[in-house]
Design an enzyme around this catalytic site. Structure first.
Site, PDB file in Angstrom:
ATOM      1  N   CYS A  97       0.805  -1.225   0.000  1.00 35.18           N
ATOM      2  CA  CYS A  97       0.000   0.000   0.000  1.00 35.18           C
ATOM      3  C   CYS A  97       0.842   1.282   0.000  1.00 35.18           C
ATOM      4  O   CYS A  97       1.399   1.616  -1.034  1.00 35.18           O
ATOM      5  CB  CYS A  97      -0.999  -0.035   1.143  1.00 35.18           C
ATOM      6  SG  CYS A  97      -2.367   1.093   0.858  1.00 35.18           S
ATOM      7  N   ARG A 130     -12.211   6.836  -1.321  1.00 35.20           N
ATOM      8  CA  ARG A 130     -11.173   5.851  -1.018  1.00 35.20           C
ATOM      9  C   ARG A 130     -11.682   4.475  -1.469  1.00 35.20           C
ATOM     10  O   ARG A 130     -12.881   4.214  -1.438  1.00 35.20           O
ATOM     11  CB  ARG A 130     -10.886   5.810   0.495  1.00 35.20           C
ATOM     12  CG  ARG A 130     -10.308   7.073   1.060  1.00 35.20           C
ATOM     13  CD  ARG A 130      -9.927   6.873   2.513  1.00 35.20           C
ATOM     14  NE  ARG A 130      -8.781   5.995   2.658  1.00 35.20           N
ATOM     15  CZ  ARG A 130      -7.519   6.356   2.469  1.00 35.20           C
ATOM     16  NH1 ARG A 130      -7.235   7.606   2.145  1.00 35.20           N
ATOM     17  NH2 ARG A 130      -6.530   5.506   2.618  1.00 35.20           N
ATOM     18  N   HIS A 194      -3.366  -5.582   2.221  1.00 34.79           N
ATOM     19  CA  HIS A 194      -3.047  -5.735   3.645  1.00 34.79           C
ATOM     20  C   HIS A 194      -3.785  -6.979   4.126  1.00 34.79           C
ATOM     21  O   HIS A 194      -4.440  -7.651   3.366  1.00 34.79           O
ATOM     22  CB  HIS A 194      -3.661  -4.577   4.445  1.00 34.79           C
ATOM     23  CG  HIS A 194      -3.117  -3.231   4.183  1.00 34.79           C
ATOM     24  ND1 HIS A 194      -1.972  -2.770   4.776  1.00 34.79           N
ATOM     25  CD2 HIS A 194      -3.600  -2.202   3.447  1.00 34.79           C
ATOM     26  CE1 HIS A 194      -1.782  -1.502   4.425  1.00 34.79           C
ATOM     27  NE2 HIS A 194      -2.737  -1.132   3.608  1.00 34.79           N
TER      28      HIS A 194
HETATM   29  N1  GLN Z   1      -2.000   6.802   2.288  1.00 39.89           N
HETATM   30  C1  GLN Z   1      -2.154   5.961   1.176  1.00 39.89           C
HETATM   31  C2  GLN Z   1      -3.497   6.088   0.466  1.00 39.89           C
HETATM   32  O1  GLN Z   1      -4.496   6.352   1.091  1.00 39.89           O
HETATM   33  C3  GLN Z   1      -1.854   4.529   1.585  1.00 39.89           C
HETATM   34  C4  GLN Z   1      -2.748   4.016   2.648  1.00 39.89           C
HETATM   35  C5  GLN Z   1      -2.358   2.629   3.131  1.00 39.89           C
HETATM   36  O2  GLN Z   1      -1.174   2.298   3.257  1.00 39.89           O
HETATM   37  N2  GLN Z   1      -3.370   1.846   3.487  1.00 39.89           N
HETATM   38  O3  GLN Z   1      -3.560   5.910  -0.729  1.00 39.89           O
END
Ligand code: GLN
Length: 249
Positions: A97, A130, A194
């Site tokens: 990520c 998101r 993840h």
């Molecule tokens: N900050 C990054 C995003 O939102 C990665 C987030 C994460 O590692 N889950 O794209």
């Protein structure tokens, strides 16, 4: 008697990059080596620690919030060339990520363009909403599809000829539209998954370990382990998700 084989792993900045159980990836690598009579030496590298990538066989970078990612991106800039040689030399690099986004040319954070490590030809833009939820990905690296969890505002785009980690069969992946998830180059794997990635998908852990053990000791095949429980958990999750009964955001 031959000396015990040992693998040195750098876990980069776990105090900052440690979302959704990413640390479990380290335990999985260590255990799978131990179960095969080998050793893992895991160095938890802090932001202020001195760092020499040539000392390590595997480098792991987890996921983090935008703020944490930015701090890490700044810190790693001075290691850009060293990391590039590590990769070109066949070192194993696993990045999840926020760590994955860092492998590319840049990522967009609000008004700012944060410079990445340019290890793989990719870049990350940002968009609402998101992309959050469970994910299943089919990949050539394992017989069993990979399961996990994603949560990112970033949309990652691969340069032409860059191989994705796999194809999304449930969830969003790199940009929610291309059907691609993650990226691969030599022994580098970047992914949004993840969950953590390796305990849920032991085949991916073994792909990484074989990369190292082959390079370091000329080992061509890993001794199989009993992964019945892990694979059953993976199967149950896939069946639940594909039945359409899991409510995602
Ligand atoms: N900050 C990054 C995003 O939102 C990665 C987030 C994460 O590692 N889950 O794209």
């Amino acid at each position: 008697m031959s000396a015990t084989k040992s693998v040195k792993i750098a876990h980069l900045f776990p105090e900052l990059l440690n979302l959704y159980g990413d640390t479990g990836n380290m335990l999985t690598l260590a255990k799978r080596l131990e179960w095969r009579g080998m050793n893992a030496e895991i160095a938890e590298v802090g932001l202020e620690d001195s760092l020499s990538f040539s000392e390590f066989d595997i480098v792991f970078i987890g996921g983090g919030s935008d703020r944490e990612q930015e701090i890490v991106a700044r810190r790693l800039q001075k290691f850009k060339r060293e990391l590039a040689s590590f990769v070109e030399d066949g070192g194993v690099l696993l990045a999840v990520c926020g760590g994955y986004q860092l492998l590319g040319d840049h990522y967009i954070l609000g008004e700012e363009k944060v410079e990445g490590l340019s290890l793989i030809d990719l870049y990350t833009d940002r968009e609402d909403p998101r992309l959050i939820g469970n994910i299943i990905v089919e990949t050539d690296l394992t017989k069993t599809p990979v399961v996990g969890y994603e949560n990112h505002g970033g949309r990652t785009f691969l340069g032409s000829g860059i191989e994705p980690f796999g194809r999304v069969i449930y969830g969003h992946g790199n940009d929610g539209a291309s059907g691609f998830e993650g990226a691969r180059y030599k022994n580098v794997l970047g992914t949004y998954i993840h969950g953590p990635l390796l305990p849920k998908n032991p085949g991916i852990a073994d792909w990484a370990l074989l990369g190292v053990l082959n390079k370091k000791y000329g080992i061509g095949e890993l001794e199989p382990l009993d992964d019945e429980v892990e694979l059953l958990a993976n199967q149950v999750m896939r069946e639940r998700l594909l039945s359409g009964k899991v409510k995602e955001k």
